[in-house]
Scaffold this motif. Structure first.
Motif: not given
Length: 164
Positions: A12-13, A20-21, A28-31
């Motif tokens: 989805r991101y 910028v994905f 890392l940010l989600l974890a």
């Protein structure tokens, strides 16, 4: 990159921000966010059990680890992520519960150091032990000592605090 349970979120991101994905960075940010949420369960439980807000806990713990168990509001604020107005409110709440006291500094009457009371010590001691035990159990269920050391080293590096 291997498939993880975060893949649908990552997709989805990627769809919404393709310019910028970066899958590794987003993973890392989600974890880190998931670890924060999982760890907050321990904080919430301990805070509720001891009838403390996280900010109140932080003030009491900061005072407890100070050599004199007394700090100025400026020194407290440097150890916390809180505005001076927010800190004043927390100190007033703790003072009303007789967990801290305020005095006037001899050399500057404008400065009112905050001191941890015996009642404050009796509250923060078991709260800190419970929090550290719960956190340790949760972390050790997933990571070995070597992995913990590696993770600390990497997070310190990411925070710009890597050892020389």
């Amino acid at each position: 990159m291997s498939a993880t349970k975060l893949d649908p979120i990552l997709e989805r991101y990627r769809q919404n921000w393709p310019e910028v994905f970066e899958p590794r960075i987003m993973s890392l940010l989600l974890a880190m966010q998931h670890v924060h949420v999982a760890e907050s369960v321990n904080y919430d439980w301990v805070m509720a059990r001891h009838r403390l807000s996280l900010a109140e806990f932080d003030v009491l713990a900061t005072l407890r680890r100070a050599d004199t168990r007394e700090l100025t509001p400026s020194e407290l604020q440097q150890s916390m992520v809180i505005t001076s107005g927010g800190l004043s409110k927390v100190i007033q709440q703790l003072e009303a519960r007789e967990l801290v006291t305020r005095s006037t500094a001899e050399n500057d009457r404008r400065v009112k150091p905050v001191s941890l009371t015996a009642k404050g010590v009796r509250l923060i001691e078991p709260a800190m032990v419970e929090l550290l035990e719960a956190s340790s159990t949760a972390i050790r269920a997933h990571l070995s000592n070597k992995e913990i050391d590696q993770l600390v080293e990497l997070l310190e590096k990411l925070a710009g605090r890597a050892k020389a």
